[in-house]
Design a protein around this motif. Structure first.
Motif, PDB file in Angstrom:
ATOM      1  N   ARG A  59       0.854  -1.182   0.000  1.00 22.25           N
ATOM      2  CA  ARG A  59       0.000   0.000   0.000  1.00 22.25           C
ATOM      3  C   ARG A  59       0.894   1.237   0.000  1.00 22.25           C
ATOM      4  N   PRO A  60       0.657   2.170  -0.917  1.00 22.92           N
ATOM      5  CA  PRO A  60       1.485   3.387  -0.943  1.00 22.92           C
ATOM      6  C   PRO A  60       1.352   4.169   0.372  1.00 22.92           C
ATOM      7  N   LEU A  61       2.454   4.715   0.845  1.00 26.25           N
ATOM      8  CA  LEU A  61       2.467   5.523   2.059  1.00 26.25           C
ATOM      9  C   LEU A  61       2.882   6.941   1.695  1.00 26.25           C
ATOM     10  N   TRP A  62       2.119   7.922   2.159  1.00 25.26           N
ATOM     11  CA  TRP A  62       2.393   9.308   1.774  1.00 25.26           C
ATOM     12  C   TRP A  62       3.753   9.784   2.261  1.00 25.26           C
ATOM     13  N   ASP A  63       4.205   9.282   3.411  1.00 23.66           N
ATOM     14  CA  ASP A  63       5.476   9.770   3.957  1.00 23.66           C
ATOM     15  C   ASP A  63       6.665   8.886   3.578  1.00 23.66           C
ATOM     16  N   PHE A  64       6.436   7.835   2.781  1.00 21.12           N
ATOM     17  CA  PHE A  64       7.532   7.032   2.242  1.00 21.12           C
ATOM     18  C   PHE A  64       7.340   6.908   0.730  1.00 21.12           C
ATOM     19  N   PRO A  65       7.452   8.037   0.010  1.00 19.86           N
ATOM     20  CA  PRO A  65       7.150   8.017  -1.428  1.00 19.86           C
ATOM     21  C   PRO A  65       8.267   7.449  -2.292  1.00 19.86           C
ATOM     22  N   GLY A  71      12.344  -3.122  -0.512  1.00 19.31           N
ATOM     23  CA  GLY A  71      13.732  -2.684  -0.540  1.00 19.31           C
ATOM     24  C   GLY A  71      14.224  -2.215   0.821  1.00 19.31           C
ATOM     25  N   ARG A  72      13.348  -1.579   1.585  1.00 15.36           N
ATOM     26  CA  ARG A  72      13.734  -1.124   2.924  1.00 15.36           C
ATOM     27  C   ARG A  72      13.968  -2.316   3.855  1.00 15.36           C
ATOM     28  N   GLU A  73      13.180  -3.376   3.656  1.00 17.12           N
ATOM     29  CA  GLU A  73      13.401  -4.587   4.450  1.00 17.12           C
ATOM     30  C   GLU A  73      14.782  -5.175   4.150  1.00 17.12           C
ATOM     31  N   VAL A  74      15.156  -5.185   2.882  1.00 10.80           N
ATOM     32  CA  VAL A  74      16.484  -5.688   2.516  1.00 10.80           C
ATOM     33  C   VAL A  74      17.568  -4.768   3.074  1.00 10.80           C
ATOM     34  N   ALA A  75      17.346  -3.463   3.004  1.00  8.47           N
ATOM     35  CA  ALA A  75      18.318  -2.515   3.544  1.00  8.47           C
ATOM     36  C   ALA A  75      18.532  -2.741   5.040  1.00  8.47           C
ATOM     37  N   ALA A  76      17.451  -3.033   5.770  1.00  6.79           N
ATOM     38  CA  ALA A  76      17.576  -3.309   7.204  1.00  6.79           C
ATOM     39  C   ALA A  76      18.444  -4.541   7.436  1.00  6.79           C
ATOM     40  N   VAL A 183      11.606  -8.177  12.993  1.00  3.73           N
ATOM     41  CA  VAL A 183      11.061  -8.317  11.642  1.00  3.73           C
ATOM     42  C   VAL A 183      10.173  -7.111  11.332  1.00  3.73           C
ATOM     43  N   ASP A 184       9.784  -7.009  10.059  1.00  9.07           N
ATOM     44  CA  ASP A 184       8.901  -5.936   9.577  1.00  9.07           C
ATOM     45  C   ASP A 184       9.581  -4.568   9.652  1.00  9.07           C
ATOM     46  N   HIS A 185      10.514  -4.344   8.731  1.00  6.55           N
ATOM     47  CA  HIS A 185      11.252  -3.074   8.677  1.00  6.55           C
ATOM     48  C   HIS A 185      10.932  -2.290   7.414  1.00  6.55           C
ATOM     49  N   GLY A 186       9.705  -2.436   6.909  1.00  3.90           N
ATOM     50  CA  GLY A 186       9.336  -1.749   5.674  1.00  3.90           C
ATOM     51  C   GLY A 186       9.257  -0.242   5.794  1.00  3.90           C
ATOM     52  N   ILE A 187       8.978   0.257   7.006  1.00  2.00           N
ATOM     53  CA  ILE A 187       8.934   1.720   7.166  1.00  2.00           C
ATOM     54  C   ILE A 187      10.068   2.142   8.102  1.00  2.00           C
ATOM     55  N   ALA A 188      11.251   2.064   7.567  1.00  2.00           N
ATOM     56  CA  ALA A 188      12.467   2.484   8.256  1.00  2.00           C
ATOM     57  C   ALA A 188      13.291   3.336   7.287  1.00  2.00           C
ATOM     58  N   PHE A 189      14.322   3.972   7.824  1.00  2.00           N
ATOM     59  CA  PHE A 189      15.308   4.727   7.047  1.00  2.00           C
ATOM     60  C   PHE A 189      14.805   6.075   6.538  1.00  2.00           C
TER      61      PHE A 189
END
Length: 270
Positions: A59-65, A71-76, A183-189
Motif C-alpha cells: 500500500r502506498p504511504l504518503w510519507d515514504f514516497p 527494498g527497505r526490508e532488505v536494507a535493514a 522483523v517488519d522493517h518496511g517503514i524504516a530509514f
C-alpha cells in the motif's frame, strides 16, 4: 536510486549463526499471513520456509514516497549484517508468483517466551524494563514492559540507527535459544525523525563499549561499500541521514529519549 534488482542466489554470511545459502528453486505459496497491512505470504523454496512480500502488494504511504517497502526490508538486513548482531533474519529480493518481492527466512518463535508483554500496572518483575502505563481492551490498568537483555537492547540500538517507525511488540521474535529477531522493517530509514518503538526501557542510558564500536563499524562500512549496496534500495538523502544518526549516537554516547514532537510508541503496540 535503482529499483528491484534481483540478485543471483549466493551464499551469505549470517554473523554468529552460520552461513546461509539463499534457496534457488521455485517459490511456492502456502498461504497468506493475516492480518497484515500489505500482502504477506508464507512460502517455500527448496523445502525452506520463507516470508514473501511482493512489491505489487504494497500500500502506498504518503510519507515514504521513494522506493518500496521490500527494498527497505532488505536494507535493514544489510545494516544488521554489518553489526554482527543478527537482528534481522536473512532477507533478499527475488521474483515470485506476484512479481519481485522481499523474501526472508522464516523464523519460528518460542510460544513459551515473550520479550515484550503487558502486566498489571506497576507489577514489573526483576529483569524487566517499564515502558508506559495504560488501559487494555477491558479497561484494566496495565504496564507495557520488555525484558532487560543484551539481545533486546541491541535491537533498540539498531532501531535508532535505521530509524524504525514501527517496532511493535509483535515484531520481536523470541527464539527458544534466547536469540531475539526483529522483523517488519518496511517503514524504516526515513531521512526525518520517525522512530516509534516499544523498546524505550533504556532511554537516556550510556552506550556500552560494544554498542559504540558497532555504531562506528556501521559508519566505516558506509564508506567501504555499504552505501553502494544500500543505494539500490534507499535515496542518497536517506543514506546520508543514516550516517547522521550514527554520528549523533556517538556524539551523545547515549540512547535517545522519547520526545513530544512525534508519537514515540507505534499503535497498536502489538
Amino acid at each position: 536510486m535503482t529499483h528491484h534488482p534481483v540478485p543471483e542466489p549466493a551464499e551469505a554470511a549470517e554473523p554468529g549463526r552460520g552461513p546461509v545459502v539463499e534457496p534457488e528453486g521455485e517459490l511456492t505459496l502456502q498461504g497468506r499471513i493475516m492480518p497484515a497491512s500489505n500482502a504477506t505470504f508464507l512460502g517455500e523454496i527448496d523445502g525452506v520456509s520463507v516470508v514473501y512480500k511482493p512489491v505489487a502488494g504494497e500500500r502506498p504511504l504518503w510519507d515514504f514516497p521513494d522506493g518500496d517497502l521490500a527494498g527497505r526490508e532488505v536494507a535493514a538486513y544489510l545494516v544488521s549484517e554489518v553489526t554482527g548482531w543478527d537482528v534481522v533474519p536473512h532477507t533478499w529480493l527475488r521474483d515470485g508468483p506476484h512479481g519481485v518481492g522481499m523474501c526472508q527466512l522464516w523464523q519460528e518463535p518460542d510460544e513459551e517466551q515473550e520479550a515484550v508483554t503487558l502486566v498489571a500496572e506497576g507489577d514489573v518483575p526483576p529483569g524487566w524494563r517499564h515502558v508506559f502505563d495504560g488501559l487494555d481492551g477491558r479497561d484494566q490498568a496495565v504496564s507495557l514492559i520488555h525484558e532487560d537483555t543484551e539481545q533486546l537492547r541491541r535491537m533498540a540500538v539498531f532501531d535508532v540507527v535505521v530509524n524504525n517507525a514501527d517496532r511493535k511488540g509483535g515484531h520481536v521474535l523470541a527464539m527458544s535459544d534466547g536469540h531475539r529477531y526483529g522483523v517488519d522493517h518496511g517503514i524504516a530509514f526515513h531521512h526525518e525523525h520517525k522512530l516509534r518503538t516499544v523498546l524505550w526501557g533504556w532511554q537516556g542510558e550510556p552506550l556500552t563499549d560494544d554498542e559504540e564500536q558497532t555504531v562506528r563499524r556501521i559508519r566505516a562500512s558506509l564508506a567501504d561499500g555499504l552505501a553502494d549496496r544500500l543505494a539500490q534500495h534507499l535515496t542518497d538523502l536517506e543514506i546520508e541521514a543514516l550516517d547522521r544518526r550514527c554520528r549523533r549516537l556517538l556524539g551523545t554516547g547515549r540512547l535517545p529519549r522519547s520526545g513530544n514532537d512525534w508519537p514515540s510508541i507505534p499503535w497498536p503496540p502489538f
